[in-house]
Structure formats: structure tokens, C-alpha cells
Design a protein around this motif. Structure first.
Motif, PDB file in Angstrom:
ATOM      1  N   ARG B 178      13.000  -7.848  14.957  1.00 19.63           N
ATOM      2  CA  ARG B 178      11.755  -7.083  14.910  1.00 19.63           C
ATOM      3  C   ARG B 178      11.204  -7.029  13.489  1.00 19.63           C
ATOM      4  O   ARG B 178       9.998  -7.025  13.272  1.00 19.63           O
ATOM      5  CB  ARG B 178      11.987  -5.665  15.425  1.00 19.63           C
ATOM      6  N   GLN B 179      12.118  -6.978  12.533  1.00 21.48           N
ATOM      7  CA  GLN B 179      11.691  -6.952  11.139  1.00 21.48           C
ATOM      8  C   GLN B 179      10.963  -8.245  10.779  1.00 21.48           C
ATOM      9  O   GLN B 179       9.956  -8.223  10.077  1.00 21.48           O
ATOM     10  CB  GLN B 179      12.892  -6.746  10.213  1.00 21.48           C
ATOM     11  N   ALA B 182       7.597  -8.075  12.372  1.00 19.09           N
ATOM     12  CA  ALA B 182       6.756  -7.137  11.626  1.00 19.09           C
ATOM     13  C   ALA B 182       6.245  -7.771  10.339  1.00 19.09           C
ATOM     14  O   ALA B 182       5.056  -7.671  10.019  1.00 19.09           O
ATOM     15  CB  ALA B 182       7.548  -5.866  11.316  1.00 19.09           C
ATOM     16  N   ILE B 189       8.239  -2.341  11.726  1.00 21.50           N
ATOM     17  CA  ILE B 189       9.043  -2.542  12.935  1.00 21.50           C
ATOM     18  C   ILE B 189       8.703  -1.489  13.988  1.00 21.50           C
ATOM     19  O   ILE B 189       8.659  -1.782  15.173  1.00 21.50           O
ATOM     20  CB  ILE B 189      10.552  -2.479  12.640  1.00 21.50           C
ATOM     21  N   SER B 193       7.600  -2.341  17.730  1.00 25.43           N
ATOM     22  CA  SER B 193       8.394  -1.843  18.850  1.00 25.43           C
ATOM     23  C   SER B 193       7.537  -1.003  19.796  1.00 25.43           C
ATOM     24  O   SER B 193       7.559  -1.194  21.017  1.00 25.43           O
ATOM     25  CB  SER B 193       9.556  -1.013  18.309  1.00 25.43           C
TER      26      SER B 193
END
Lengths: 226, 226
Positions: B178-179, B182, B189, B193
Motif C-alpha cells: 500500500r505504501q 500511495a 496509505i 486503503s
DNA sequence: CGTGCATTTGACGGGGCTCAATCGCCGTGG
DNA sequence: CCACGGCGATTGAGCCCCGTCAAATGCACG
């Protein structure tokens, strides 16, 4: 506002009488010489449009040019400002990936893409230059992406430093409107304007006129540039 | 998190024993063949670093790679994800303008830049391919800039459509965290999310696992893509 | 079962966008 | 010479999206 035309070469011209269409030998890529035609454009005149066949390559001789892309909902992202000496419209695909307009009265050197490619096939130096120019544009595009993740202050500071650097002066006469700046920085005109007055209040810059900006405290701008 | 090394070729390697360094003939640019060496990298292993001499050009054979740039304050902007078949590290300047890391276990074909340039000087086809690849990267970078001016929903939708398109599937197994997403989209993140769960709530996508995303309603995503 | 990391979820605040009014500059015409 | 209109730029008020901070959850691995 946009002047849409069918024929992007002939119709893109400004109101000036046709400039001598005499093919002139002029340097297109640094030390390389290719035959080309000089053309004049009024401010806001379209040079080429997104999706049109990329049959020509362009080099700014005087004035300034913006290249941009439009989202389906009308938002405009200016991908680059082109000043005298800059080459634009360099595409490997058949069609242009963005549109180009003169910002103010501008003259542009136009070279046939097919001629350039044929020359590149014969002259490795031309091929290298072609590649170098595209790679430089790529790096500039990445720099631009870095801009877009910054805060409003940082974006404006970066923009001012970029412009001052390209014009190699600490007092810049901006050719573009606030709307152009906003669309380049991914901000609104209001935010751009507010940020500029804010920088003026901090004695970082001076605004003798809306288009004229004097950098008073370059290190403060560099600090904001982050 | 970053594994910084001095020697970007030897030290960038993963923990795997040295792959057979036997020079292999392998296709680098589409139909063009250039000699190269295959290398393996662990996840998060550095392939090359920003500012290092760009002596090699790379092509992903398996796994995935991220290229990114870091701002002075530590913010990271991922400029591109590279999947099998993608070429990266193509620079005309002496030094790399960005860093590259393997996202997961990856094998990469490595070709000497000098070899490639020499070949390009002799073979116009290679020179054209070189230019085409760089021009394609430029267009992708511009596409990326367009991403960054959109809203969070639009960015995530664009990202999902892009990934689904590149993997040519409506169910994607994301290699990145997710990082990473992002930092690619210029979001946090948390926002990524939240947006994903929001899209799931609207039955636009499905999240069987955090890395697995099924596109349920592609037209809704296209609408968001704006 | 416990540890560590990635991801999710919640509460809250602020930076930048939206809407709107005002200002300033300049060219035009009465 | 001044009044007027048009356009770009500035300034203000209010709000909302997304970032920040914090906690909980899920999952892989020993």
C-alpha cells in the motif's frame, strides 16, 4: 478560447501574413543542422492538437509555448512551458500526446519528422541528439511529477526558481497568465495568487507588476523548494 | 528500509548465489537482440541508485521493479512500476535520475549502455528502438502527471485500470505494498486503503486479500477515471 | 501462542478548493 | 479628458477532502 483548426500547420498560423516560406538552414538540435521553415503564431493560437498526426517537430525561436493535456471533464494540465531554444513536439508515436499553443506572439522553427528520422538513420549523431532531447524531456517530466506532490508553497517556489533559472535572471518577466501557472502546478489561480502575495509579505519576492516577479531571497525559496 | 550500497551492480544483488554470469543472447528491445547478463534480486534490493553512473540498461524478466525519486525531506515519489518485459534505467545523461529497487524476487536482464549505444550507431533500427522506448517512457510519465492532479478516488481508479490493463486481467495480484501504491499516486496509505474499501462498498471492486483485487464494475472505474 | 509487519479503521484538524466580490489595468469611445 | 467595459488578478468566507495521529485488526512465521 482555443482556436481549433483542421489543418494544424497552415491554419495554426497567427494573423501575420505568411512568413517567407523559404526553407532556411537553421540549427534544430544544438550543433546539428536540418532544413526547416519558420512560422509565426499569435498568442493562444494552436500549433498542434492532441491526437493529431505528429508530422513535424518544433523549436521555439522567439516567444513562448505551452504544451498541455485535457482531462475529459475539462481540467487542463500544462506539461511544459517552452522558451526560445526549446524543442517540443518530439513524439515517437504517430500522434501527438498533447496539444501545443503559443502563449504570446511566437516564432517557431518547423521541421518535417520524416526528414529528421531519415537523417537520423544516416547520421548517428542526429539519432543520438534525438534520443538525448527525448530523454531530457523525460527527466523534465519526472521533475514535474515531483512538483505535483509538494505543498502549494513548495510548488510556487519551485516554479519561480525554475523560471529564474531558465531565464538566468533573478527578475523574471512571466509570459504566462496565473491560470497557466495554476494548470502547470496543479493548483487553482486563487491559491497561486495567495501564495505569491504571501511570499511577497515575507519579503521573499517582489511583485512590481502581476507578470513581473523579483526574487529577493533565493535561499528562502530554496528552503521552500524542499 | 532502503539498502544502500556502493557498488550498484555487484552489491545490488539479492541473497541468491550468483546466477550464471554466462553472457546470454536475449531479446532486449522487442525484436532486437543484444548480449546481456541475467541477474537476480531479492525484494527491496537496490538495482541502482539516483545519481549513480548509468552504465547499464535493464529489462525485467520476472518479478517487478519500482523506480522512484526522493525529496530532501524524505518524501518518496514512485515514478513507475516495471513488470516483466519492461525496460528501465534508460538514461541519456551520465547519471541515473532515479533509483530502482526490486519489489519482490525479480530477475533482470542487464545490458551495458556503451554496448547498446555502439550498436545504435551501427544499426539505425536499434537507434530507433532506443528512441521509441524513451518516448514511450515520456508519455507514461506525462500520463502519471495527469494522475497527480486528480482526486483520490480518480487516482486509485486509474491505478487499478492501469494495472489490470498491463496484466491484461480483471483480477490483479498486486506485487507492491500500500505504501508503494500511495507513493505512486501521491497519497497516503490511509487514503489508499480507505478508497479501496469505499470502492468495495460500492461493489466496484472486490478484495479477497489485501494484495488481490478483482474489478467487478469496470465502467464505474472508467467513470471515476474521468 | 507471541512477535512483527502490513493493512484497516477512527477521530480530528488544516490546507487548498469553491463561490463570490472587489480591485487594477488598459483600450475604446463619447 | 474621463467614463465605461472587459479581462486578469487579488482578496475574502466557508467548506470539504485528505493528511495526521492513533489504535485496532489481520496475517505470516517462529
Amino acid at each position: 478560447m482555443l482556436i481549433r483548426t483542421g489543418n494544424h500547420i497552415a491554419a495554426g498560423r497567427g494573423t501575420q501574413p505568411a512568413p517567407s516560406s523559404v526553407p532556411s538552414i537553421a540549427p534544430l538540435f544544438d550543433s546539428i543542422e536540418l532544413a526547416g521553415v519558420t512560422m509565426a503564431f499569435d498568442g493562444n493560437a494552436e500549433i498542434f492538437g492532441e491526437g493529431e498526426p505528429a508530422d513535424y517537430v518544433y523549436k521555439v525561436l522567439s516567444g513562448s509555448v505551452r504544451t498541455y493535456r485535457i482531462l475529459s471533464d475539462g481540467r487542463r494540465q500544462i506539461t511544459a512551458f517552452h522558451l526560445p531554444g526549446d524543442v517540443f513536439g518530439l513524439e515517437s508515436a504517430e500522434d501527438h500526446s498533447c496539444s501545443a499553443e503559443a502563449i504570446n506572439q511566437a516564432t517557431v522553427l518547423v521541421v518535417k519528422r520524416s526528414t529528421m528520422l531519415a537523417t537520423a538513420d544516416r547520421e548517428p549523431n542526429v539519432a543520438r541528439q534525438l534520443w538525448r532531447l527525448t530523454a531530457r524531456a523525460l527527466r523534465q517530466s519526472q521533475d514535474h511529477s515531483m512538483l505535483l506532490i509538494k505543498s502549494a508553497q513548495e510548488r510556487v517556489a519551485s516554479f519561480l526558481l525554475e523560471m529564474a533559472g531558465r531565464l538566468s535572471a533573478s527578475a523574471v518577466e512571466l509570459p504566462m497568465t496565473r491560470q497557466d501557472i495554476a494548470d502547470y502546478l496543479g493548483l487553482t489561480i486563487e491559491t497561486v495568487s495567495r501564495t505569491l502575495t504571501q511570499l511577497q509579505g515575507a519579503a521573499t519576492i517582489e511583485l512590481p507588476a502581476s507578470r513581473r516577479i523579483v526574487l529577493r531571497n533565493r535561499s528562502a525559496l530554496n528552503r521552500l523548494d524542499s
